[in-house]
Structure formats: structure tokens, C-alpha cells
Design an enzyme around this catalytic site. Structure first.
Site, PDB file in Angstrom:
ATOM      1  N   ASN A   1       3.240  -8.112  -0.567  1.00 31.26           N
ATOM      2  CA  ASN A   1       2.875  -8.399  -1.957  1.00 31.26           C
ATOM      3  C   ASN A   1       3.264  -9.845  -2.258  1.00 31.26           C
ATOM      4  O   ASN A   1       3.813 -10.550  -1.397  1.00 31.26           O
ATOM      5  CB  ASN A   1       3.504  -7.399  -2.936  1.00 31.26           C
ATOM      6  CG  ASN A   1       5.028  -7.442  -2.940  1.00 31.26           C
ATOM      7  OD1 ASN A   1       5.643  -8.477  -2.700  1.00 31.26           O
ATOM      8  ND2 ASN A   1       5.657  -6.309  -3.211  1.00 31.26           N
TER       9      ASN A   1
ATOM     10  N   ASP B   1       0.671   1.237  -0.668  1.00 32.18           N
ATOM     11  CA  ASP B   1       0.388   2.239   0.366  1.00 32.18           C
ATOM     12  C   ASP B   1      -1.115   2.458   0.513  1.00 32.18           C
ATOM     13  O   ASP B   1      -1.641   2.566   1.622  1.00 32.18           O
ATOM     14  CB  ASP B   1       1.052   3.582   0.011  1.00 32.18           C
ATOM     15  CG  ASP B   1       2.557   3.491  -0.132  1.00 32.18           C
ATOM     16  OD1 ASP B   1       3.158   2.599   0.481  1.00 32.18           O
ATOM     17  OD2 ASP B   1       3.129   4.319  -0.855  1.00 32.18           O
TER      18      ASP B   1
END
Length: 329
Positions: free
Chosen positions: A201, A272
Site C-alpha cells: 500500500n 487481500d
């Protein structure tokens, strides 16, 4: 290739998922008054729910997409470990590659949700590294699976499963035999070399690339990522940026893909889903533009619901058609 054919061809792809697993526990309730004992609200509980999370949520996403997941991890010999195994069975996932270790504590994250808003999280865990004995057991399992699978995903939550030595061993015997993708954490960021896809991220990318998070631009991020991937023999870096979409970088290109909606309810579990979708696309050698838009769409969809949920394949197909994504295939 049509979208229909793409979705059909996902079925049967065999995927190894290695990483930290946990239980995501939820308390859903309402707030009507504050406590007389302290300046905090009182949550009246409506219902509770437990779901499998971490690398196990990647396994559920792979299964939801039509793939065949092989989840390789470790849980404690405790009640939550038993609960985790039961939740695997409930979700029709195999526990044959899960090691139960008396020295390990099963991670549980408890979230309190009020009016679809996440107001509190309590983590109960021990993040010490797994023992060499557990590591070696998992190595033997993964070596066998590499021979028959198409894809290997590292899902790193920094909970003690993925040590640097463990990562290096797996990559060394897997590279050039199977596609390798990674959702990293900062602690092991530099251990993931000779892989196909790295998906941090924005915060993890800035930490790993030694950039100032507050002063970052897409261009600075992309140029730093290009230097990093060449140095570490990584084919592609995908950076998820929440409501700002996804940045995909390879040796020659920096591409930005915006989100499909500004309605972000809860980002829990979105990483995920994105690593699952992106990994499948990479495994199938799908064009980068489709990978970018498709991953952004999937991530946006799961952010519109409270709590960690897997992607819904039928709904994803409908949204992909609606957004005309077949033109990128």
C-alpha cells in the site's frame, strides 16, 4: 479474449498462499448513551460474528474467483486455533497445510462496528517468529505444491510466519517454476526479490522506497519504484492508494488507475482482494491496463461494505461488464 472467457479460465488455477492467518471477530451494535464510569460510549450489542482473515481471506477470495487455494500457515494449539480450523471447514477450505503449534498464539482481531462504521479494534496476538521446526514442515509442504500449482502468493501481515530466511528459501526453490506475487509489510520489504509482482500500500511503499509519505507524488513514487524493481529483479510493482486508486509500475511505464466510486465504507481486507485479483491476472498474462482497472474495481467493491469480506465473482463480472472492461483484454 472476452470477459466471459477470462472469468471461465480462472476456474482451476491452483494457488499457494503463504502467510499470516487470523480470526476477524466482529461486534455489531448501537450507541445510545455514554458510560457513567468514563467518557466513552456504551455499545449495545446486536450480534457477533467471526470470520477468517489475513492470508485466509486471500484463500477465500481465490476460491470465490474460481481458483483452487492451498493455504500454508500456522495457528496456535489454543481455542482460537480450533475456531480457525472450524471456520476453514465452514468456508469449504482445506486445513491440510495448516500447522498447529503449541508455542504459537492464534491472532484474533476484534472490531466494533456501529452504523457501518469501524469505531474500535482490539488485537490479541503474539507476533514472535515461528520456530525452525514449523518453518521446515511448511517448506516440505510448499515444495510439493510448487510442482503442481500455477501461482504462489505471499501475504505478509508481520505476525511471525514470514521470516526473512523462510521467504528466501521459498523464492529460491520456486522462482522460474511458478508465478510469485507478494503483499508485503515493511519489515520484510527488501526480502522479496526475483518475483513477478510486489503489491504494497502507499505507506508501505514509501517506507520501503525511503520516501517522505507527506510529500509524495505519483511521479516521484513511480520513478523510485522503477529503480527498485530493476535492482531487485521484480517485474511489476502495484501500489494501492485507497480512495486515490492504484499505481502500476514496470520497467518502462507508470500507470495510474482511479477508483470507480468515492463511497468508501471500510478498507479492511481490500488489500487481500486486490492481491488475489491482480495475482490471478498476472498468472494468466493479462494486459496491464485490464489488470489495473480490474483490480481497482474489485478493491472498490469490497470497500463499500463494513468488515472483511471476499469478492463476489458474479457481482464482479456484472460490474466489469457495466464498466466496459472487456475493451482492455
Amino acid at each position: 479474449m472476452s470477459l466471459k472467457n477470462f472469468f471461465n479460465e480462472i476456474s482451476g488455477i491452483k494457488v499457494i498462499i503463504v502467510g499470516d492467518v487470523m480470526i476477524d471477530s466482529y461486534v455489531f451494535g448501537d450507541i445510545e448513551r455514554n458510560s457513567p464510569e468514563a467518557p466513552v460510549p456504551i455499545v449495545n450489542v446486536n450480534y457477533k460474528e467471526k470470520r477468517i482473515g489475513g492470508a485466509a481471506n486471500v484463500a477465500i477470495n481465490i476460491k470465490s474467483l474460481g481458483g483452487i487455494p492451498y493455504l500454508c500457515s500456522c495457528v496456535g494449539k489454543d481455542q482460537e486455533g480450533k475456531n480457525f480450523i472450524e471456520l476453514l471447514k465452514k468456508n469449504n477450505l482445506s486445513n491440510s497445510s495448516i500447522i498447529i503449534d503449541s508455542k504459537k498464539k492464534t491472532t484474533i482481531k476484534e472490531r466494533v462496528i456501529v452504523n457501518n462504521k469501524h469505531i474500535l479494534r482490539v488485537d490479541d496476538e503474539n507476533t514472535e517468529n515461528i520456530s525452525k521446526i514449523v518453518q521446515n514442515k511448511l517448506i516440505l509442504i510448499i515444495k510439493k505444491l510448487v510442482k503442481e500449482c500455477n501461482l504462489l502468493i505471499f501475504q505478509d501481515y508481520n505476525k511471525g510466519i514470514l521470516t526473512k530466511d523462510f521467504i528466501n528459501q521459498i523464492i529460491n526453490f520456486s522462482k522460474n517454476k511458478i508465478k510469485i506475487t507478494v503483499d508485503p509489510k515493511y519489515e520484510n520489504f527488501n526480502s522479496y526479490k526475483n518475483i513477478d509482482l510486489l503489491k504494497p500500500n502507499l505507506l508501505e511503499a514509501c517506507q520501503g522506497l525511503k520516501l517522505d509519505y507527506k510529500k509524495i507524488t505519483n511521479n516521484k513514487l513511480g520513478i523510485a519504484a522503477q529503480k527498485y524493481l530493476v535492482k531487485n529483479k521484480i517485474k511489476c510493482i502495484m501500489i494501492t492508494m485507497s480512495e486515490n486508486g492504484i499505481l502500476i509500475i514496470d520497467e518502462n511505464n507508470i500507470n495510474h488507475y482511479k477508483t470507480f466510486s468515492n463511497k468508501i465504507v471500510d478498507v479492511s481486507g481490500a488489500g487481500d482482494t486486490v492481491i488475489s485479483v491482480a495475482s490471478i491476472c498476472f498468472c494468466m498474462s493479462i494486459p496491464t491496463n485490464f489488470l489495473g482497472y480490474f483490480s481497482t474495481l474489485a478493491g472498490t467493491m469490497v470497500c463499500q461494505t463494513s468488515g472483511v469480506i471476499p469478492i463476489n465473482k458474479k457481482k464482479l463480472f456484472r460490474e466489469a461488464i457495466k464498466n466496459d472492461l472487456d475493451k482492455y483484454l
